[in-house]
Write an enzyme that holds these catalytic residues in place. Sequence first.
Site, PDB file in Angstrom:
ATOM      1  N   GLY A   1       0.722  -1.031  -0.100  1.00  0.00           N
ATOM      2  CA  GLY A   1      -0.076   0.131  -0.035  1.00  0.00           C
ATOM      3  C   GLY A   1       0.908   1.187  -0.195  1.00  0.00           C
ATOM      4  N   SER A   2       0.387   2.037   0.722  1.00  0.00           N
ATOM      5  CA  SER A   2       0.847   3.608   0.635  1.00  0.00           C
ATOM      6  C   SER A   2       2.262   3.530   1.392  1.00  0.00           C
ATOM      7  CB  SER A   2       0.179   4.736   1.308  1.00  0.00           C
ATOM      8  OG  SER A   2      -0.903   4.723   0.420  1.00  0.00           O
TER       9      SER A   2
END
Length: 496
Positions: free
Chosen positions: A226-227
Amino acid sequence: MKTPRTRDAMAGPLRRASTFCLLLVLALMARATWLAVAEADGYTSNPANARITIDRYAQPLGNILVGGQPVTGSVPTEGPLAFKRSYTDGPLYASLTGYTSQAYGSNQLESIFADLLDGSDPRLTGPVEALTDPLTRSRPAGGDVVTTIDPAVQRAGWAALGGRQGAAVAIDPATGRILGLVSTPSYDPSGITGRSKADERAWQALSADSGKAMVNGALRATYAPGSTFKLVVAAAALESGLYPNVDTPTASPNPYTLPGTRTVLTNENAAAPCANATLRTALEYSCNNVFAKAAADLGEAKLSAQAAKFGFNLEKLDTPVRAATSVYPAGMEPSQVALTGIGQFSVTATPLQMALVSAAVANDGVLMTPSTVSKLTDHSGRTVQEFAPAELGRVMSAQTAKQLQSAMVSVVTDGTGKAAAIPGLTVGGKTGTAQHGVDNSGLPYAWFTSWADDGKGHRIAVAAVVLNGSTDRDEITGGGLAGPVAKAMTAAYLKR
């Protein structure tokens, strides 16, 4: 009375029979010598040789040490195997030690250093023992494996994860020494070390669990990052000159349309100032548009090269337990490259890998080889082998690292990582919420990776992932679920 001719006639067959018997004896002697010398190692290491198991458990095994204290032991048993392995705080340290079993073999540190632990390592044998041990059929006492794990950090990560499925890794950025290695759910290796019916039932239960409890989630499992992967993209953007610093506005429309498609990529926080945001602001608010656009502008080749410097796509990363390979994919369309910019598409990472990302940032761009073992000793404490810190490579310039340090601090002071702030410490972090499953049907993974500095020369880097933190998708955030795990491990190390 036999004539000379008769005696001569009998002597011939006798000589031939004697010669044949002598040849048979010589052949048997040659074969026995060949088995004893040339093929001895093969028979000695053959798992079907029961003598191996009998000899291995004929005396107490050496120990695996955490904080100078053994977290393993040996207890006497009945039958031909005199001792079996035991564990102190087995579930807490199973991700470190692995198990050794009379019936089911061994894994992880128990397997890698089996010869040292059972005393068969030739480095444990002194000059006198080298002469006497083969005659007495004895072996030296088992040696010990001294680990780098800090028990306070380990316990803090374990308590913070609680009953949730997840994993966490803490590293000293300057040395690469792993300070904490937590994986949940876990299991007690003591339940499978023997040959009893109870051991068999415990093994069957663990196997029926598809090995979930026995999977080392910190080293051997990979997830969409993810981020948190936006740190890799930011490093590539700065290193390549796409942006001169973290405070330069980017040409990033909000929302952003993936190249070659009509798919519009939005941000979790619609009110966040993400249009043309700087890298600092984009990290603070985790702006998808900025990093997807940056990834597309950089292209697969530059991103892949930067990811490789952090350790992605490295097939052999030994701690000494071999970590699963974290993957940055190849052969992508431009729209797919853009999605990798936010840690999606086919990007996967171990918690160890994401801890290494923060460690490289904290260590001014230099990545150290991660390790859970500092040295091996004999039973008396004499060092047999030492594992000195080793540089894995330079990931980025010191200038780029300083820029990312500053931006990661902003994430904690002003952005999505406020829950990880610790009074008295400088903390930099990055949150992540990773989608997974068909059409993102699975519950998101909550990530947090960070580093912290106490201002006195001590630093720690941590990565934590929580896989089932909540059944409500809206409550799953990296800062809210994984951030407290990293915070607890950091405080346990730097606030003592």
